[in-house]
Design an enzyme around this catalytic site. Structure first.
Site, PDB file in Angstrom:
ATOM      1  N   ASP A   1      38.055  10.700   0.296  1.00  0.00           N
ATOM      2  CA  ASP A   1      38.491  10.074  -0.942  1.00  0.00           C
ATOM      3  C   ASP A   1      37.635  10.720  -2.037  1.00  0.00           C
ATOM      4  O   ASP A   1      36.617  11.339  -1.743  1.00  0.00           O
ATOM      5  CB  ASP A   1      38.237   8.563  -0.861  1.00  0.00           C
ATOM      6  CG  ASP A   1      38.583   7.877  -2.158  1.00  0.00           C
ATOM      7  OD1 ASP A   1      39.676   8.130  -2.670  1.00  0.00           O
ATOM      8  OD2 ASP A   1      37.750   7.097  -2.652  1.00  0.00           O
TER       9      ASP A   1
ATOM     10  N   ASP B   1      35.431   4.958   0.087  1.00  0.00           N
ATOM     11  CA  ASP B   1      34.500   3.945  -0.390  1.00  0.00           C
ATOM     12  C   ASP B   1      35.184   2.726  -0.976  1.00  0.00           C
ATOM     13  O   ASP B   1      34.715   1.628  -0.829  1.00  0.00           O
ATOM     14  CB  ASP B   1      33.526   4.522  -1.417  1.00  0.00           C
ATOM     15  CG  ASP B   1      34.001   4.328  -2.819  1.00  0.00           C
ATOM     16  OD1 ASP B   1      35.172   4.649  -3.062  1.00  0.00           O
ATOM     17  OD2 ASP B   1      33.237   3.828  -3.652  1.00  0.00           O
TER      18      ASP B   1
ATOM     19  N   ASP C   1      40.942   2.240  -0.276  1.00  0.00           N
ATOM     20  CA  ASP C   1      40.847   3.042   0.938  1.00  0.00           C
ATOM     21  C   ASP C   1      40.923   2.181   2.186  1.00  0.00           C
ATOM     22  O   ASP C   1      41.118   2.701   3.270  1.00  0.00           O
ATOM     23  CB  ASP C   1      39.496   3.784   1.002  1.00  0.00           C
ATOM     24  CG  ASP C   1      39.365   4.772  -0.113  1.00  0.00           C
ATOM     25  OD1 ASP C   1      40.395   5.342  -0.480  1.00  0.00           O
ATOM     26  OD2 ASP C   1      38.250   4.948  -0.608  1.00  0.00           O
TER      27      ASP C   1
END
Lengths: 45, 770
Positions: B464, B664, B668
């Protein structure tokens, strides 16, 4: 070695006593959050 | 009805509750939401299952619900002990479902913060109690057994020997009564189902060992032989309870992290009363249409519309959008995002389960339940082996019974002890625990031990962007100055204004000033001494202004606010903040997302290991591309929402790739749960952490590489251990069957094979220091 006749039964009684004391500590909630208590030492405030 | 429920297998609990409270609509609201499937309304509930020990229990609970009329679907997630059930409120009541599950020996509880905590406490006490009883008794029984190991037969006077056996017997009783319960109840449940589980030979071993040893204690000349194995028995139970304890700890952490998430929504907020004043009310009591005031730093309690003129919000957790967004009257606000500027009013349009926040949570719960249940598979493979062990022990007993009564018991116990799946079952967890310990020293927490296996095989790592490859905050990346102005002067002047604001850009400027532009830190006191600020004002969404002696009216903020003409080529690149005084433009600060210093190094190391790297970002294409270019990932997908991220990862998996996800944020969460294995960087939201297999606390991206290397090493050790355990069984079982192996040798063999496995695993503890 006659003292063994006293010591061996005594050790059994002591272990059983320890178990009872631990049970009391557990039920009174002293061990509910042991991780947190360990962390607390590291906390400044 | 009664006879029906009596036939069902009983779990570890005796459930007599009537569960009527679960039918209360207000209570139900907390764990149930309504869903529409093909025009029919169904209730969708998430509950906690109490009394679950293993993946096999999940089958029992699901089995109890699946065939009931009115239940559409029931899925149990063994790891988190959550039950997700879709049911028809018109045909069945929640209390009825709970009673059905109760009849099989498990208790359904609404997932509610206060309740689950007290349950977890009670469960924790039980686990600790069993571990302690087994531990203290094991130590003492070992003391009694020790003389027999170090002396020649006949050296100990018979009466002392007898006394030692009696003492051992008494201290084995608590182990049998208090500590071995879970094995017996689990084995009993499997027996009722007509199955053989991991706990079946363990239970039989415990019972046979205890019975044979007791008979030998009371009747030394009897047909049962004269060997006692109380030390093997207690040690064995203690080791197994230790495993259960560690398992419980990791499970409790997962559940705790989820509860933290539920508490993340604000509890109280200020509601506008008809008379124009505000009253603090519980968020639960808010209704759609209420007008509430949200203060700086507070999260929005529901989805809604902005009533005030302007607000700056931080939606990074939900959308991956890295920069704070300024919204104007009438814009939509998302529950769970934060107000980072001045207090604003909003009108609530959606609350609780309807909000986008709740939908993401639901998506994640679903993703984690759909994970392949490897544990059950392992149990199924093990069953034939265990059945074979029992048959072999029985066969040996019957065979030897015809030859020599006293030896029959010894041979059967030898077979049970020697084939005890101890080394076999220790082989994997011991290696993984050792690795987890080594990683913990580096600041990497392992939440699911089995994740090492999937991680070792991973060939794609998906990152990410926001907060993973980049830092959470923005930094000052560049500066342009009016000729004759010192960088230090401009920066401290800007910081003098910025320190009164919470805006991320202001924080970046203050941080830059504190650290000094050319490496010379400027003490905070200096700004105040050098610049006499008065009339400091924050203009929401525009900037800061103040009167400073010697500079007049100083402004810090957007180009328009500062009255600066912006060249066309400057627009659309990285965000800028301008500084102007009475003489006009003074300085321009270029802001940028700070790239984690080791991000590039980590990506290159992964590539060198032959792993494909992806960047999957919810941020705008421009920002994502810049980062992708800087760290050098192989592929990039930008502007992806939580659903699309999930699809991308699913597509990769469908193409046969094994995916590790590094993330994080809250958005996600579903992907972390879906990926084969997942990492959460330390600053992550509690939700992301709750579903990640590995949590990196130090925020170093290179730790992903280290963990991967460690996982590959772990798998090699696991393979060595399994081969050793298999070889040991292969050699010792025939010896035991043939009667060449007395029980003490079998016990010793078992202990040595276990120690060998543990010792081999401990090699993983020596990990090179960073």
């Amino acid at each position: 070695m006659e003292v063994l006749y006293l010591l061996i039964p005594l050790s059994v009684v002591i272990v059983l006593a320890i178990i009872v004391i631990f049970w009391w500590a557990l039920e009174s909630g002293q061990l509910d959050n042991i991780d947190r208590e360990g962390d607390r030492i590291l906390n400044v405030n | 009805m009664d006879s029906y429920s009596n036939e069902r297998p009983k779990g570890p609990l005796k459930v007599v509750d009537d569960f009527l409270v679960l039918d209360d609509p207000v209570e139900q609201q907390a764990f149930t939401e309504m869903v529409d499937v093909d025009g029919q309304a169904y209730a969708h509930s998430v509950l906690m299952v109490q009394g679950m020990y293993c993946a096999a229990c999940a089958d029992t609970v699901e089995g109890a619900l699946c065939d009931l009329p009115g239940v559409v679907k029931a899925e149990v997630h063994a790891g988190t002990r959550r039950l997700i059930v879709r049911w028809d409120p018109a045909r069945v009541r929640m209390s009825h479902l709970a009673r059905q599950v109760g009849a099989t020996g498990y208790r359904l509880l609404p997932v509610k913060e206060a309740l689950s905590i007290s349950n977890r406490l009670a469960e924790g006490r039980k686990v600790l109690w069993r571990l302690f009883v087994a531990g203290i008794c094991m130590m003492q029984v070992m003391m009694y057994a020790w003389p027999a190991y170090i002396t020649e037969p006949g050296d100990i006077p018979p009466d002392i020997d007898h006394l030692l056996r009696w003492a051992s017997w008494i201290l084995s009783l608590p182990v049998l009564i208090f500590a071995s319960g879970p094995f017996f109840s689990s084995a009993w449940r499997d027996l009722k189902h007509g199955r053989i589980g991991m706990d079946t030979p363990v239970s039989i071993g415990i019972i046979v060992t205890f019975v044979a040893s007791s008979l030998a204690t009371f009747d030394r000349s009897g047909a049962w032989g004269h060997e006692v194995w109380f030390d093997s028995l207690t040690m064995f139970v203690f080791f197994l309870m230790g495993g259960r304890y560690l398992e419980y700890k990791s499970r409790a952490r997962t559940a705790g992290a989820l509860d933290d998430l539920i508490n993340r929504l604000p509890e109280v907020c200020d509601r506008l009363k008809p008379d124009g004043t505000y009253e603090p009310v519980s968020v639960r009591r808010l209704v759609v249409g209420d007008t509430v005031r949200i203060h700086a730093g507070q999260a929005f309690p529901g989805d809604g519309v902005l009533l005030s003129k302007r607000v700056t919000v931080d939606e990074a957790l939900l959308t991956g959008e890295s920069h704070p967004i300024t919204k104007h009257t009438g814009s939509a606000l998302i529950a769970g995002s934060f107000n980072i500027a001045s207090p604003v009013d909003m009108r609530i349009e959606k609350l609780g389960a309807d909000t986008r926040f709740a939908q993401i949570v639901a998506l994640m719960e679903k993703a984690s339940t759909e994970k392949p249940r490897l544990a059950i598979l392992a149990d199924r493979v093990a069953a034939p082996f265990l059945a074979l062990v029992l048959l072999a022990a029985l066969g040996a007993f019957l065979y030897w019974w015809q030859i020599d009564h006293s030896r029959a018991f010894a041979v059967a116990v030898s077979v049970l002890i020697v084939t005890c799946p101890c080394a076999l079952s220790l082989a994997t967890p011991a290696a993984m625990l050792a690795s987890a310990g080594a990683l913990a020293k580096r600041g990497v927490l392992v939440r699911r031990l089995q994740a090492f296996e999937s991680l070792a095989h991973v060939n794609t790592v998906v990152f990410d962007k926001t907060g993973t490859l980049t830092l959470d905050s923005v930094v000052v990346a560049g500066m342009q100055l009016r000729s004759g102005v010192q960088a230090e002067t401009a920066l401290s002047l800007a910081a003098a204004l910025a320190q009164a604001s919470l805006h991320p850009a202001s924080k970046a400027i203050v941080k830059a000033a504190r650290e000094g532009w050319s490496g010379q830190p400027v003490p905070l006191a200096d700004w105040q001494a050098r610049f006499d600020c008065s009339d400091v004002q924050e203009h929401a969404g525009q900037g800061m202004s103040a009167r400073i002696a010697g500079h007049g009216q100083v402004k810090l903020g957007s180009a328009v606010f500062c009255g600066v003409a912006v060249a066309a080529d400057e627009q659309g690149t990285s965000p800028r903040v301008y500084l102007a005084d009475d003489a006009g433009w003074l300085a321009t600060f270029e802001l940028d997302e700070g790239l984690r210093p080791d991000a590039r190094e980590a990506v290159e190391a992964l590539k060198a290991m032959g792993i494909e790297t992806w960047l999957l970002s919810g941020d705008r294409a421009g920002a994502a591309q810049r980062i992708a270019h800087q760290v050098g990932v192989d592929k990039l997908v930008a502007e992806a929402g939580p659903e699309q991220k999930l699809q991308e990862v699913a597509a990769l998996q469908a193409a046969g790739r094994l995916v590790a996800m590094v993330g994080d944020g809250l958005n996600d969460g579903p992907v972390l749960a879906r990926a084969n294995t997942s990492f959460a960087l330390g600053t992550a939201a509690p939700l992301a952490q709750a579903h990640a297999d590995f949590v990196i606390q130090g925020g170093r991206v290179t730790d992903v590489v280290e963990t991967l290397t460690q996982a590959r090493k772990t798998l090699i050790i696991v393979k060595q251990n399994l081969i050793w355990a298999a070889l040991y069984n292969f050699v010792s079982v025939p010896l035991a069957l043939a009667g060449f192996m007395p029980p003490w040798l079998a016990g010793l063999g078992m202990a040595i094979s276990s120690f060998w496995v543990i010792g081999n695993a401990l090699r993983l503890n020596k990990m090179k220091k960073s």
